[in-house]
Scaffold this motif. Structure first.
Motif, mmCIF file in Angstrom:
data_model
loop_
_atom_site.group_PDB
_atom_site.id
_atom_site.type_symbol
_atom_site.label_atom_id
_atom_site.label_comp_id
_atom_site.label_asym_id
_atom_site.label_seq_id
_atom_site.Cartn_x
_atom_site.Cartn_y
_atom_site.Cartn_z
ATOM 1 N N ASN A 80 0.816 -1.219 0.000
ATOM 2 C CA ASN A 80 0.000 0.000 0.000
ATOM 3 C C ASN A 80 0.852 1.274 0.000
ATOM 4 O O ASN A 80 0.324 2.370 0.183
ATOM 5 C CB ASN A 80 -0.928 0.002 1.209
ATOM 6 C CG ASN A 80 -1.928 -1.134 1.129
ATOM 7 O OD1 ASN A 80 -2.817 -1.115 0.295
ATOM 8 N ND2 ASN A 80 -1.738 -2.157 1.951
ATOM 9 N N ILE A 90 -5.571 -4.776 7.128
ATOM 10 C CA ILE A 90 -6.432 -3.678 6.715
ATOM 11 C C ILE A 90 -7.890 -4.131 6.810
ATOM 12 O O ILE A 90 -8.293 -5.099 6.166
ATOM 13 C CB ILE A 90 -6.098 -3.215 5.284
ATOM 14 C CG1 ILE A 90 -4.666 -2.657 5.271
ATOM 15 C CG2 ILE A 90 -7.091 -2.174 4.793
ATOM 16 C CD1 ILE A 90 -4.140 -2.339 3.908
ATOM 17 N N ASP A 101 -5.717 8.263 0.389
ATOM 18 C CA ASP A 101 -6.154 6.946 0.853
ATOM 19 C C ASP A 101 -6.114 6.905 2.375
ATOM 20 O O ASP A 101 -5.088 7.195 2.979
ATOM 21 C CB ASP A 101 -5.237 5.852 0.297
ATOM 22 C CG ASP A 101 -5.416 5.667 -1.192
ATOM 23 O OD1 ASP A 101 -6.578 5.585 -1.635
ATOM 24 O OD2 ASP A 101 -4.401 5.636 -1.908
ATOM 25 N N THR A 102 -7.247 6.551 2.967
ATOM 26 C CA THR A 102 -7.299 6.398 4.420
ATOM 27 C C THR A 102 -7.537 4.926 4.719
ATOM 28 O O THR A 102 -8.463 4.321 4.171
ATOM 29 C CB THR A 102 -8.446 7.251 4.999
ATOM 30 O OG1 THR A 102 -8.325 8.574 4.480
ATOM 31 C CG2 THR A 102 -8.366 7.303 6.517
ATOM 32 N N TYR A 103 -6.658 4.332 5.541
ATOM 33 C CA TYR A 103 -6.769 2.910 5.869
ATOM 34 C C TYR A 103 -7.075 2.734 7.351
ATOM 35 O O TYR A 103 -6.529 3.452 8.185
ATOM 36 C CB TYR A 103 -5.458 2.178 5.562
ATOM 37 C CG TYR A 103 -5.014 2.266 4.121
ATOM 38 C CD1 TYR A 103 -5.422 1.320 3.196
ATOM 39 C CD2 TYR A 103 -4.175 3.295 3.704
ATOM 40 C CE1 TYR A 103 -5.013 1.395 1.869
ATOM 41 C CE2 TYR A 103 -3.753 3.379 2.386
ATOM 42 C CZ TYR A 103 -4.185 2.425 1.481
ATOM 43 O OH TYR A 103 -3.765 2.499 0.178
ATOM 44 N N THR A 107 -10.936 5.921 -0.406
ATOM 45 C CA THR A 107 -10.172 6.808 -1.273
ATOM 46 C C THR A 107 -10.967 8.082 -1.516
ATOM 47 O O THR A 107 -12.136 8.021 -1.887
ATOM 48 C CB THR A 107 -9.853 6.115 -2.612
ATOM 49 O OG1 THR A 107 -9.119 4.931 -2.336
ATOM 50 C CG2 THR A 107 -9.042 7.019 -3.516
ATOM 51 N N SER A 167 -10.536 -1.777 6.611
ATOM 52 C CA SER A 167 -11.338 -0.940 5.734
ATOM 53 C C SER A 167 -10.456 0.144 5.122
ATOM 54 O O SER A 167 -9.446 0.533 5.715
ATOM 55 C CB SER A 167 -12.479 -0.307 6.535
ATOM 56 O OG SER A 167 -13.256 0.496 5.701
ATOM 57 N N ALA A 168 -10.822 0.603 3.932
ATOM 58 C CA ALA A 168 -10.057 1.674 3.286
ATOM 59 C C ALA A 168 -11.008 2.580 2.528
ATOM 60 O O ALA A 168 -12.072 2.139 2.075
ATOM 61 C CB ALA A 168 -9.029 1.089 2.336
ATOM 62 N N LEU A 186 -6.700 -0.140 10.152
ATOM 63 C CA LEU A 186 -6.068 -1.441 10.374
ATOM 64 C C LEU A 186 -6.318 -1.928 11.802
ATOM 65 O O LEU A 186 -6.380 -1.125 12.742
ATOM 66 C CB LEU A 186 -4.555 -1.360 10.157
ATOM 67 C CG LEU A 186 -4.061 -0.948 8.769
ATOM 68 C CD1 LEU A 186 -3.788 0.526 8.707
ATOM 69 C CD2 LEU A 186 -2.812 -1.741 8.408
#
Lengths: 253, 302
Positions: free
Chosen positions: A122, A201, A192-194, A206, A203-204, A196
């Motif tokens: 990522n 991961i 991009d926000t992830y 964009t 959820s993500a 964890l």
């Protein structure tokens, strides 16, 4: 001062989100929600860099990593060496599809959040950036060019110097500030926000961010590029008139 | 107060740019040089990309030269006939120079060539001017008889003789033509008006009186710089009008003060001072070439 004024609507939005989540959360849990205070960084006459606030909420405890990448471009690099007492460019390398801007922020140090393979796939962190050198070279040489590219980009303020922090407010709300310098390249950025948990991961999300010239700046730029001949004539005529006016203004009677 | 430059794509302080324009304008009015040889390195030093700096300052030189030449014209210090002959050579030279510039850029060594040209030319001219000005000053103090008006040499045997009344010269047109050609070529490669080369050549090679040298060189520089501005705008889109506007605003004001002060100072002091300024710039550029850079790697364009 301008930065504070710019952040104020963002704070309101954050407050609104808090209220909204307070209502929404019990009904249905969303793993990750994130948004930016602005979706457009407008480069106007007074542009002196910009700060964009990224804020959001997660459903329960975990880590958040934010990666911002600018439009990709091929990047030429030169290396100098001393020839007869003079430093000249003697070597050249080309990196393909290099992000013109790179920012990363995390709620904890990246290496504590996840294993290298997750970070690498990522591109979380400068060490994990995929930079493809077009030239064939030994791994040692490639590494030198690679670190030189990152170092030079950092010097221009286009690559983050070290990972920034994502701050949590309570257990669920988080925020971080993305800074853009005055020489920020225009184009479409990818945020991009992830989310964890235990190194994986969950959820993500964009979010696009547009950086573009607005108003007079945009018009002058397109005039210079689309009607270059006319622009050249205007430039010369402007200089002639300005010189003449200067002479008139200071002529002794 | 920061202002965003749309072509250069960076923000700089308005007053810094106005001040820079004013300083260069002042020197331009004082010495009759376009100021490009100083403007280009200074703009690059404050963060303007080199290609933009070179093209935009050509535009600035047009404005400050117009302003300066009008002042000189009122005092009758422009030899238009000489200017026209120089210009004819200048147009041919600058057009060829632009072609050579493109060729060097293709080879990837344009920066080095520009830097080396600056160091060599500025070093030679600065030293000559300082020696000449210094010697003349000493001579005047010792009250020794002044030099002859001009010296006869091989150049006077060339064909196509022309009379330049204003300059009190009767010389071959081939001389000013080739001077114009050479300076036009250099100015295109180095991205400057060329006054700092032209002025000494007019004094030493053509033997023109110092009083008409400044006005005449400004006259010629206007047209050559206008040509460069137009070519840069059409071929490379590197002329930043916002940057030019600020530099010009400072420049036209500075040039007025400069040309007034220049009219009061004796020619020998002017030469000595110009020599000091030129040598200073040459040394600064030489340092950049020989001192090991902080980072041997750099980002390229394209």
């Amino acid at each position: 001062m301008a930065g504070i004024a710019k952040l104020r609507p963002a704070r309101l939005a954050l407050a609104a989100l808090v209220v909204a989540l307070g209502v929404a959360l019990p009904a249905r849990a969303i793993p990750l929600v994130a948004d930016l205070s602005e979706h457009l960084v407008a480069i106007t006459t007074g542009f002196a860099g910009a700060d964009v606030l990224l804020f959001g909420a997660v459903e329960d405890e975990g880590d958040v990593v934010v990666v911002v990448r600018g439009p990709e471009q091929n990047q030429v690099m030169h290396r100098k060496s001393e020839v007869a007492g003079i430093w000249i460019n003697t070597a050249r390398a080309v990196f393909e599809s290099v992000p013109s801007y790179y920012f990363v922020a995390s709620s904890r140090p990246l290496e504590e959040i996840a294993e290298t393979p997750v970070l690498r796939s990522n591109e979380m962190g400068l060490d994990q950036l995929r930079l493809n050198l077009r030239n064939r070279a030994s791994p040692n040489i490639v590494e030198q060019w690679r670190s030189a590219l990152i170092r030079n980009k950092q010097r221009e303020g286009l690559y983050v110097r070290e990972p920034q922090t994502v701050t949590f407010l309570g257990d669920n709300l988080f925020r971080t500030t993305v800074s853009f310098p005055t020489n920020v390249p225009v184009g479409l950025y990818r945020v991009d926000t992830y989310f964890l948990r235990e190194g994986r991961i969950v959820s993500a999300q964009t979010t696009p961010l547009n950086v573009s010239k607005i108003g007079l700046e945009a018009e002058l730029y397109s005039f210079a590029h689309d009607h270059a001949g006319a622009y050249g004539v205007v430039a010369v005529v402007f200089a002639l008139v300005a010189g003449w006016l200067g002479h008139l203004a200071f002529r002794r009677p | 107060m920061q202002i965003y430059l749309p072509i250069a794509e960076i923000s700089l302080d308005v007053f810094l740019l106005l001040g820079l324009g004013g300083l260069i304008g002042f020197l331009s009015g004082l010495f009759g040089v376009g100021g490009g040889f100083l403007m280009t390195p200074l703009l690059i030093f404050i963060g303007v990309p080199p290609a933009i700096a070179v093209a935009t300052q050509a535009n600035h030189v047009v404005a400050s030269s117009v302003s300066g030449v009008l002042g000189q014209w009122r005092r009758g210090n422009v030899d238009f006939k000489m200017g026209a002959v120089l210009l004819a050579g200048g147009f041919v030279g600058s057009t060829l120079g632009v072609a050579l510039f493109s060729l060097l850029r293709g080879l990837g060594q344009i920066d080095l060539v520009i830097n080396l040209s600056y160091v060599t030319l500025l070093g030679i001219i600065g030293t000559l001017l300082m020696m000449e000005g210094g010697r003349a000053l000493l001579r005047r103090r010792r009250k020794v008889a002044p030099r002859k008006a001009h010296v006869h040499n091989w150049a006077h045997g060339l064909p196509m003789k022309m009379r330049f009344r204003k300059s009190r010269l009767y010389i071959s047109a081939l001389l000013p033509l080739s001077v114009g050609f050479g300076v036009g070529m250099l100015s295109a490669i180095m991205g400057v008006g060329g006054g700092f080369i032209l002025v000494p050549l007019m004094i030493y090679v053509l033997g023109m009186p110092t009083s008409v040298v400044i006005g005449t060189s400004l006259f010629q520089i206007i047209f050559v710089s206008a040509n460069v501005t137009f070519l840069q705008a059409t071929q490379n889109q590197t002329v930043d009008l916002v940057l030019a506007l600020l530099l010009v605003a400072g420049g036209v004001i500075g040039a007025q003060f400069g040309s007034r002060m220049g009219a009061r100072l004796p020619g020998d002091s002017l030469r000595l001072m110009l020599g000091v300024v030129i040598l200073g710039v040459a040394l600064r550029l030489l340092t950049e070439l020989v001192v090991a850079p902080d980072d041997i790697y750099s980002l390229g364009v394209g």
